[in-house]
Design a protein around this motif. Structure first.
Motif, PDB file in Angstrom:
ATOM      1  N   VAL A 105       0.861  -1.182   0.000  1.00 17.76           N
ATOM      2  CA  VAL A 105       0.000   0.000   0.000  1.00 17.76           C
ATOM      3  C   VAL A 105       0.898   1.233   0.000  1.00 17.76           C
ATOM      4  O   VAL A 105       2.017   1.209   0.527  1.00 17.76           O
ATOM      5  N   LEU A 106       0.370   2.300  -0.602  1.00 12.52           N
ATOM      6  CA  LEU A 106       1.068   3.577  -0.656  1.00 12.52           C
ATOM      7  C   LEU A 106       0.197   4.624   0.040  1.00 12.52           C
ATOM      8  O   LEU A 106      -1.002   4.710  -0.238  1.00 12.52           O
ATOM      9  N   CYS A 107       0.789   5.398   0.936  1.00 14.64           N
ATOM     10  CA  CYS A 107       0.051   6.380   1.716  1.00 14.64           C
ATOM     11  C   CYS A 107       0.513   7.790   1.357  1.00 14.64           C
ATOM     12  O   CYS A 107       1.716   8.038   1.217  1.00 14.64           O
ATOM     13  N   PHE A 108      -0.465   8.720   1.252  1.00 17.48           N
ATOM     14  CA  PHE A 108      -0.149  10.070   0.792  1.00 17.48           C
ATOM     15  C   PHE A 108      -0.858  11.131   1.622  1.00 17.48           C
ATOM     16  O   PHE A 108      -1.954  10.915   2.134  1.00 17.48           O
ATOM     17  N   GLN A 109      -0.218  12.280   1.682  1.00 20.28           N
ATOM     18  CA  GLN A 109      -0.838  13.445   2.308  1.00 20.28           C
ATOM     19  C   GLN A 109      -1.828  14.096   1.343  1.00 20.28           C
ATOM     20  O   GLN A 109      -2.912  14.519   1.744  1.00 20.28           O
ATOM     21  N   TYR A 110      -1.430  14.155   0.050  1.00 20.69           N
ATOM     22  CA  TYR A 110      -2.252  14.849  -0.939  1.00 20.69           C
ATOM     23  C   TYR A 110      -2.747  13.897  -2.029  1.00 20.69           C
ATOM     24  O   TYR A 110      -2.004  13.011  -2.484  1.00 20.69           O
ATOM     25  N   ARG A 111      -3.969  14.125  -2.461  1.00 16.94           N
ATOM     26  CA  ARG A 111      -4.570  13.319  -3.527  1.00 16.94           C
ATOM     27  C   ARG A 111      -3.816  13.499  -4.849  1.00 16.94           C
ATOM     28  O   ARG A 111      -3.657  12.546  -5.609  1.00 16.94           O
ATOM     29  N   THR A 112      -3.352  14.711  -5.115  1.00 13.91           N
ATOM     30  CA  THR A 112      -2.617  14.950  -6.368  1.00 13.91           C
ATOM     31  C   THR A 112      -1.353  14.100  -6.435  1.00 13.91           C
ATOM     32  O   THR A 112      -1.005  13.574  -7.497  1.00 13.91           O
ATOM     33  N   ASP A 113      -0.662  13.974  -5.310  1.00 10.82           N
ATOM     34  CA  ASP A 113       0.527  13.106  -5.275  1.00 10.82           C
ATOM     35  C   ASP A 113       0.139  11.658  -5.527  1.00 10.82           C
ATOM     36  O   ASP A 113       0.834  10.925  -6.256  1.00 10.82           O
ATOM     37  N   ALA A 114      -0.958  11.227  -4.918  1.00  8.21           N
ATOM     38  CA  ALA A 114      -1.407   9.840  -5.087  1.00  8.21           C
ATOM     39  C   ALA A 114      -1.729   9.544  -6.542  1.00  8.21           C
ATOM     40  O   ALA A 114      -1.369   8.484  -7.063  1.00  8.21           O
ATOM     41  N   LEU A 115      -2.392  10.478  -7.209  1.00  6.92           N
ATOM     42  CA  LEU A 115      -2.744  10.277  -8.622  1.00  6.92           C
ATOM     43  C   LEU A 115      -1.504  10.257  -9.503  1.00  6.92           C
ATOM     44  O   LEU A 115      -1.433   9.483 -10.463  1.00  6.92           O
ATOM     45  N   ARG A 116      -0.529  11.095  -9.195  1.00  4.70           N
ATOM     46  CA  ARG A 116       0.733  11.093  -9.951  1.00  4.70           C
ATOM     47  C   ARG A 116       1.433   9.756  -9.843  1.00  4.70           C
ATOM     48  O   ARG A 116       1.885   9.173 -10.832  1.00  4.70           O
ATOM     49  N   VAL A 117       1.533   9.262  -8.615  1.00  4.80           N
ATOM     50  CA  VAL A 117       2.209   7.978  -8.390  1.00  4.80           C
ATOM     51  C   VAL A 117       1.431   6.833  -9.041  1.00  4.80           C
ATOM     52  O   VAL A 117       2.025   5.932  -9.646  1.00  4.80           O
ATOM     53  N   GLN A 118       0.109   6.870  -8.937  1.00  2.00           N
ATOM     54  CA  GLN A 118      -0.708   5.807  -9.514  1.00  2.00           C
ATOM     55  C   GLN A 118      -0.485   5.701 -11.020  1.00  2.00           C
ATOM     56  O   GLN A 118      -0.349   4.600 -11.561  1.00  2.00           O
ATOM     57  N   ALA A 119      -0.427   6.830 -11.704  1.00  2.00           N
ATOM     58  CA  ALA A 119      -0.201   6.826 -13.152  1.00  2.00           C
ATOM     59  C   ALA A 119       1.212   6.356 -13.486  1.00  2.00           C
ATOM     60  O   ALA A 119       1.417   5.550 -14.407  1.00  2.00           O
ATOM     61  N   ALA A 120       2.189   6.852 -12.728  1.00  2.00           N
ATOM     62  CA  ALA A 120       3.581   6.476 -12.989  1.00  2.00           C
ATOM     63  C   ALA A 120       3.845   5.020 -12.625  1.00  2.00           C
ATOM     64  O   ALA A 120       4.671   4.349 -13.269  1.00  2.00           O
TER      65      ALA A 120
END
Length: 347
Positions: free
Chosen positions: A262-277
């Protein structure tokens, strides 16, 4: 038969580990001499007596009785790079809490003892390289440690989003060429490289037929666990922790237990960036996520407030290592991560 004392083995392990720790770019070109008859014997004795036999039908008891007959030929074949990895017997076991069946490879007992011995030596090196985000298949860091770390990250850090990822057919998809390239970053002993290559290519017996193995590594052998950890160390852990994480705006954390992470994030924008990459990164190494089991969830101390704004009674849950994690509060009203088993979720 006189056996080598345990402290000698520990000292050998420490020497290897110390060199690996001190020289992170060192390639070990001479390791096969650490795979001794005494080490194989000790690892044979650690295999549970009721373990299922491999394709040769030999039990653990029989392998111990005939140890003197097979150990030297096995070690000699390893040293001359002529070891013939036995065919692996495939069986299916139920997945905990699920209807699907998990394929499991059952190596021959003798081969299992050799795998354990090699994995033991290689672990002395790789334990110096593996990152703190990696759990499972490693000494002293099991499922409880992974769950405790995840709980600490979500409850104690600035986490609002969790990416729950599931790799599709992970063990069956590992690319052999990439795997050997990863191994060769640290291992330069051609005898062990040959041994690992033969284990990767060992045929699989299923329904009376032997199938060639051109990709993946069967679950069940000690070497498979180590190699799987090593594969994701390079594909996921180093990529996220050293390359991607420093470029994110907020806090971000990875918790991995072999192929479950699992990957945990403070910001949704960071999560979406990582998910795509992440999808692009995995594709490069013949891996992919299972879309139906991969989701981005709003989770953490503010999740209840956000769920209420959206008209939901409670935040979504996440699933990790057979446990359902949910947002709740303690008796003082402070946020905490609750956990229950998958079975209780289904009831």
């Amino acid at each position: 038969m006189q056996r080598e004392d345990q402290p000698v083995v520990a000292t050998g392990h420490e020497r290897i580990a110390a060199r690996a720790r001190k020289q992170p770019r060192l390639r070990f070109t001479s390791l096969a001499h650490h795979i001794t008859r005494d080490r194989v014997w000790r690892n044979l004795c650690q295999i549970p007596s009721k373990s299922a036999p491999g394709v040769d039908g030999q039990t653990v008891a029989k392998a111990k009785e005939s140890f003197e007959e097979w150990v030297e030929p096995m070690l000699q074949s390893m040293h001359r790079k002529g070891y013939c990895a036995p065919v692996i017997r495939r069986v299916y076991i139920p997945k905990p809490g699920k209807q699907q069946m998990r394929p499991l490879g059952v190596p021959c007992v003798k081969d299992r003892a050799l795998q354990r011995s090699v994995a033991q030596v290689l672990s002395a090196i790789y334990e110096q390289d593996f990152l703190p985000c990696s759990f499972g298949g490693r000494p002293g860091v099991g499922a409880h440690n992974a769950l405790a770390t995840l709980n600490e990250v979500i409850a104690g850090r600035k986490i609002s989003w969790v990416l729950e990822a599931d790799l599709k057919n992970f063990f069956g998809s590992l690319d052999h060429r990439w795997m050997l390239r990863f191994v060769e970053h640290r291992i330069g002993d051609p005898r062990l490289i040959s041994l690992i290559r033969r284990w990767l290519k060992a045929g699989v017996l299923e329904d009376g037929e032997v199938h060639p193995n051109d990709e993946g590594t069967p679950q069940g052998g000690s070497i498979s666990v180590l190699l799987s950890n090593l594969y994701l160390h390079y594909v996921l852990d180093l990529w996220f922790e050293r390359l991607f994480k420093p470029r994110l705006k907020g806090e971000a954390y990875l918790v991995r237990y072999i192929d479950d992470f699992v990957l945990c994030f403070q910001y949704r924008t960071d999560a979406l960036r990582v998910q795509a990459a992440l999808c692009k990164r995995l594709t490069k190494f013949s891996l992919c996520v299972e879309p139906t089991k991969t989701k981005l969830v709003e989770f953490g101390r503010f999740a209840q407030r956000q769920a209420s704004k959206r008209g939901r009674k409670r935040p979504e849950t996440i699933y990790f290592l057979g446990m359902v994690l949910y947002c709740t509060r303690n008796r003082k009203g402070n946020f905490k991560v609750g956990m229950r088993t998958e079975k209780s979720r289904l009831l």
